[in-house]
Design a protein around this motif. Structure first.
Motif, PDB file in Angstrom:
ATOM      1  N   ILE A   1       1.475  10.606  -5.245  1.00  0.00           N
ATOM      2  CA  ILE A   1       2.300   9.413  -5.381  1.00  0.00           C
ATOM      3  C   ILE A   1       3.119   9.488  -6.668  1.00  0.00           C
ATOM      4  O   ILE A   1       2.586   9.784  -7.741  1.00  0.00           O
ATOM      5  CB  ILE A   1       1.428   8.140  -5.380  1.00  0.00           C
ATOM      6  N   ASP A   2       4.396   9.212  -6.544  1.00  0.00           N
ATOM      7  CA  ASP A   2       5.302   9.230  -7.691  1.00  0.00           C
ATOM      8  C   ASP A   2       5.060   7.987  -8.547  1.00  0.00           C
ATOM      9  O   ASP A   2       5.272   6.853  -8.091  1.00  0.00           O
ATOM     10  CB  ASP A   2       6.750   9.250  -7.181  1.00  0.00           C
ATOM     11  N   THR A   3       4.622   8.174  -9.780  1.00  0.00           N
ATOM     12  CA  THR A   3       4.335   7.049 -10.677  1.00  0.00           C
ATOM     13  C   THR A   3       5.275   7.004 -11.873  1.00  0.00           C
ATOM     14  O   THR A   3       4.969   6.353 -12.878  1.00  0.00           O
ATOM     15  CB  THR A   3       2.874   7.118 -11.174  1.00  0.00           C
TER      16      THR A   3
ATOM     17  N   ALA B   1       9.216  11.669   0.651  1.00  0.00           N
ATOM     18  CA  ALA B   1       8.867  11.626  -0.765  1.00  0.00           C
ATOM     19  C   ALA B   1       8.089  10.337  -1.005  1.00  0.00           C
ATOM     20  O   ALA B   1       7.877   9.550  -0.064  1.00  0.00           O
ATOM     21  CB  ALA B   1      10.127  11.674  -1.631  1.00  0.00           C
ATOM     22  N   THR B   2       7.643  10.114  -2.235  1.00  0.00           N
ATOM     23  CA  THR B   2       6.801   8.942  -2.505  1.00  0.00           C
ATOM     24  C   THR B   2       7.327   8.094  -3.655  1.00  0.00           C
ATOM     25  O   THR B   2       6.565   7.345  -4.261  1.00  0.00           O
ATOM     26  CB  THR B   2       5.352   9.372  -2.815  1.00  0.00           C
ATOM     27  N   HIS B   3       8.623   8.176  -3.958  1.00  0.00           N
ATOM     28  CA  HIS B   3       9.165   7.258  -4.961  1.00  0.00           C
ATOM     29  C   HIS B   3       9.546   5.944  -4.281  1.00  0.00           C
ATOM     30  O   HIS B   3       9.730   5.881  -3.053  1.00  0.00           O
ATOM     31  CB  HIS B   3      10.356   7.878  -5.694  1.00  0.00           C
ATOM     32  N   GLU B   4       9.670   4.896  -5.071  1.00  0.00           N
ATOM     33  CA  GLU B   4       9.793   3.545  -4.531  1.00  0.00           C
ATOM     34  C   GLU B   4      11.030   3.316  -3.674  1.00  0.00           C
ATOM     35  O   GLU B   4      11.036   2.401  -2.831  1.00  0.00           O
ATOM     36  CB  GLU B   4       9.773   2.520  -5.676  1.00  0.00           C
ATOM     37  N   ASP B   5      12.081   4.103  -3.844  1.00  0.00           N
ATOM     38  CA  ASP B   5      13.337   3.860  -3.135  1.00  0.00           C
ATOM     39  C   ASP B   5      13.567   4.776  -1.927  1.00  0.00           C
ATOM     40  O   ASP B   5      14.639   4.748  -1.326  1.00  0.00           O
ATOM     41  CB  ASP B   5      14.512   4.007  -4.109  1.00  0.00           C
ATOM     42  N   VAL B   6      12.571   5.574  -1.561  1.00  0.00           N
ATOM     43  CA  VAL B   6      12.740   6.495  -0.444  1.00  0.00           C
ATOM     44  C   VAL B   6      12.773   5.720   0.883  1.00  0.00           C
ATOM     45  O   VAL B   6      12.189   4.631   1.012  1.00  0.00           O
ATOM     46  CB  VAL B   6      11.587   7.531  -0.429  1.00  0.00           C
ATOM     47  N   ALA B   7      13.469   6.274   1.886  1.00  0.00           N
ATOM     48  CA  ALA B   7      13.464   5.688   3.225  1.00  0.00           C
ATOM     49  C   ALA B   7      12.076   5.839   3.838  1.00  0.00           C
ATOM     50  O   ALA B   7      11.410   6.870   3.668  1.00  0.00           O
ATOM     51  CB  ALA B   7      14.507   6.374   4.107  1.00  0.00           C
ATOM     52  N   LEU B   8      11.636   4.813   4.572  1.00  0.00           N
ATOM     53  CA  LEU B   8      10.270   4.782   5.091  1.00  0.00           C
ATOM     54  C   LEU B   8      10.290   4.647   6.609  1.00  0.00           C
ATOM     55  O   LEU B   8      10.311   3.534   7.145  1.00  0.00           O
ATOM     56  CB  LEU B   8       9.493   3.617   4.462  1.00  0.00           C
ATOM     57  N   PRO B   9      10.270   5.755   7.331  1.00  0.00           N
ATOM     58  CA  PRO B   9      10.281   5.694   8.804  1.00  0.00           C
ATOM     59  C   PRO B   9       8.927   5.256   9.353  1.00  0.00           C
ATOM     60  O   PRO B   9       7.891   5.385   8.693  1.00  0.00           O
ATOM     61  CB  PRO B   9      10.600   7.135   9.215  1.00  0.00           C
ATOM     62  N   ALA B  10       8.962   4.726  10.566  1.00  0.00           N
ATOM     63  CA  ALA B  10       7.735   4.311  11.247  1.00  0.00           C
ATOM     64  C   ALA B  10       7.934   4.458  12.743  1.00  0.00           C
ATOM     65  O   ALA B  10       9.058   4.520  13.240  1.00  0.00           O
ATOM     66  CB  ALA B  10       7.382   2.865  10.902  1.00  0.00           C
TER      67      ALA B  10
ATOM     68  N   SER C   1       0.827  -1.202   0.000  1.00  0.00           N
ATOM     69  CA  SER C   1       0.000   0.000   0.000  1.00  0.00           C
ATOM     70  C   SER C   1       0.865   1.257   0.000  1.00  0.00           C
ATOM     71  O   SER C   1       1.946   1.279   0.599  1.00  0.00           O
ATOM     72  CB  SER C   1      -0.906  -0.005   1.232  1.00  0.00           C
ATOM     73  N   THR C   2       0.352   2.301  -0.635  1.00  0.00           N
ATOM     74  CA  THR C   2       1.034   3.597  -0.576  1.00  0.00           C
ATOM     75  C   THR C   2       0.886   4.244   0.796  1.00  0.00           C
ATOM     76  O   THR C   2       1.486   5.293   1.047  1.00  0.00           O
ATOM     77  CB  THR C   2       0.502   4.554  -1.655  1.00  0.00           C
ATOM     78  N   ARG C   3       0.145   3.625   1.708  1.00  0.00           N
ATOM     79  CA  ARG C   3       0.097   4.121   3.091  1.00  0.00           C
ATOM     80  C   ARG C   3       1.486   4.113   3.723  1.00  0.00           C
ATOM     81  O   ARG C   3       1.728   4.864   4.678  1.00  0.00           O
ATOM     82  CB  ARG C   3      -0.818   3.233   3.942  1.00  0.00           C
ATOM     83  N   VAL C   4       2.374   3.280   3.222  1.00  0.00           N
ATOM     84  CA  VAL C   4       3.702   3.193   3.835  1.00  0.00           C
ATOM     85  C   VAL C   4       4.479   4.498   3.688  1.00  0.00           C
ATOM     86  O   VAL C   4       5.493   4.702   4.370  1.00  0.00           O
ATOM     87  CB  VAL C   4       4.527   2.030   3.237  1.00  0.00           C
ATOM     88  N   TYR C   5       4.015   5.425   2.831  1.00  0.00           N
ATOM     89  CA  TYR C   5       4.681   6.722   2.663  1.00  0.00           C
ATOM     90  C   TYR C   5       4.212   7.766   3.676  1.00  0.00           C
ATOM     91  O   TYR C   5       4.600   8.932   3.587  1.00  0.00           O
ATOM     92  CB  TYR C   5       4.436   7.260   1.254  1.00  0.00           C
TER      93      TYR C   5
ATOM     94  N   VAL D   1       1.461   1.765  -7.857  1.00  0.00           N
ATOM     95  CA  VAL D   1       0.328   1.757  -8.790  1.00  0.00           C
ATOM     96  C   VAL D   1      -0.684   2.767  -8.256  1.00  0.00           C
ATOM     97  O   VAL D   1      -1.369   2.521  -7.266  1.00  0.00           O
ATOM     98  CB  VAL D   1      -0.292   0.360  -8.939  1.00  0.00           C
ATOM     99  N   ALA D   2      -0.720   3.904  -8.899  1.00  0.00           N
ATOM    100  CA  ALA D   2      -1.533   5.034  -8.446  1.00  0.00           C
ATOM    101  C   ALA D   2      -1.816   5.928  -9.644  1.00  0.00           C
ATOM    102  O   ALA D   2      -1.285   5.715 -10.737  1.00  0.00           O
ATOM    103  CB  ALA D   2      -0.790   5.815  -7.362  1.00  0.00           C
ATOM    104  N   THR D   3      -2.654   6.916  -9.433  1.00  0.00           N
ATOM    105  CA  THR D   3      -2.953   7.863 -10.503  1.00  0.00           C
ATOM    106  C   THR D   3      -1.835   8.875 -10.670  1.00  0.00           C
ATOM    107  O   THR D   3      -1.565   9.349 -11.765  1.00  0.00           O
ATOM    108  CB  THR D   3      -4.283   8.585 -10.203  1.00  0.00           C
ATOM    109  N   GLY D   4      -1.201   9.261  -9.570  1.00  0.00           N
ATOM    110  CA  GLY D   4      -0.161  10.268  -9.614  1.00  0.00           C
ATOM    111  C   GLY D   4      -0.668  11.676  -9.363  1.00  0.00           C
ATOM    112  O   GLY D   4       0.095  12.637  -9.353  1.00  0.00           O
ATOM    113  N   GLY D   5      -1.972  11.813  -9.144  1.00  0.00           N
ATOM    114  CA  GLY D   5      -2.582  13.098  -8.817  1.00  0.00           C
ATOM    115  C   GLY D   5      -3.678  12.892  -7.794  1.00  0.00           C
ATOM    116  O   GLY D   5      -4.347  11.861  -7.789  1.00  0.00           O
ATOM    117  N   ASN D   6      -3.868  13.862  -6.913  1.00  0.00           N
ATOM    118  CA  ASN D   6      -4.828  13.721  -5.826  1.00  0.00           C
ATOM    119  C   ASN D   6      -6.178  14.338  -6.160  1.00  0.00           C
ATOM    120  O   ASN D   6      -6.275  15.272  -6.960  1.00  0.00           O
ATOM    121  CB  ASN D   6      -4.285  14.361  -4.551  1.00  0.00           C
TER     122      ASN D   6
END
Length: 287
Positions: free
Chosen positions: A246-248, A104-113, A95-99, A209-214
């Protein structure tokens, strides 16, 4: 997707995305094994060739109340599938919730939690499942991070599903996030086309997998008033929650844009939902 017939095993075939995916694959003359949660143990012990496996199993709005089930669905099951299934490819739906806490929202960004935050349980377990997949050296094991998926039969646990359910039941909707709140929505039509293509031909290990626009809550409220005639209002002091777009770029370069447009799809979505609230493609399916 590659030409000709392929074999797909869909885990979580009784759910919203899994059911729609099974219907799409069958309509394109693919060999499909639709596996519900109840049938998963038999699949894992059967040791038969599963073809291209797409794991659609997961918890949504009830994950806070079911932490152990969440860990089992997002991590335990993934580990067993990777260790015990025989497959051509394996695609995990994340899920893109992980961002949520990322810069940022590209696939290789660090994902803190923050593990102490109950809201992060979903993200942490999804990321653990992703890590299992990406640590495996087999290049045909991939991850897709989905934004909010909409379509007929969407579960009421999702934001948009709850909004449409409330509107159908009462003729009105109260938004509990402010009108300037925004998020990304992608249609099941786009998702079911893209997932088999990524599973069979994807050159990368992970994709958004997203639209890339909100789309804003205000735009949704306007459509509901204009199209369905529902009364819409925003709760007093409703917070503004703006999700980063989301960066697509990776997805678009390889597979083309998703071409999802929630505002354009809402009239059809409302008409079909009012005529038939339960889509045949999303009813529970036998394994």
């Amino acid at each position: 997707m590659t030409a000709g017939r392929s074999t797909f095993t869909i885990l979580g075939a009784g759910g919203f995305i899994g059911g729609a995916l099974v219907a799409w694959l069958e309509s394109h003359d693919q060999v499909v094994h639709a596996v519900t949660r109840a049938a998963l143990p038999a699949l894992l012990t059967g040791r038969r060739q599963a073809g291209h496996v797409i794991d659609c199993v997961g918890l949504t709005g009830d994950f806070r109340a079911r932490p152990l089930d969440t860990a089992e669905a997002h991590v335990g099951l993934v580990a067993r599938c990777l260790g015990e299934l025989r497959f051509e490819s394996f695609l995990l739906l994340s899920s893109t919730r992980v961002y949520a806490r990322a810069s940022a929202t590209h696939e290789d960004v660090a994902l803190p939690a923050v593990p102490a935050d109950p809201s992060d349980l979903y993200n942490v377990t999804k990321l653990a499942g992703e890590s299992l997949c990406l640590a495996d050296p087999r290049c045909t094991i991939r991850v897709v991070r989905l934004s909010d998926v909409y379509g007929i039969g969407m579960p009421a646990e999702t934001f948009l599903g709850q909004v449409l359910h409330e509107g159908r039941e009462t003729g009105g909707v109260v938004f509990h996030e402010g009108p300037a709140s925004t998020q990304d929505y992608v249609s099941t039509t786009a998702v079911v086309r893209l997932l088999p293509a990524i599973a069979t031909t994807g050159r990368q290990r992970i994709y958004n997998v997203a639209t890339g626009g909100n789309t804003s809550h205000a735009a949704i409220a306007y459509c509901l008033r204009d199209i369905a005639g529902w009364h819409t209002r925003f709760a007093p002091d409703a917070p503004t929650v703006r999700h980063r777009p989301i960066d697509t770029a990776r997805l678009d370069a390889e597979f083309g844009p998703t071409a999802s447009n929630l505002a354009a799809d809402l009239p059809i979505l409302l008409a079909l939902a009012q005529a038939n609230p339960y889509s045949p493609s999303t009813k529970p399916m036998a394994a």
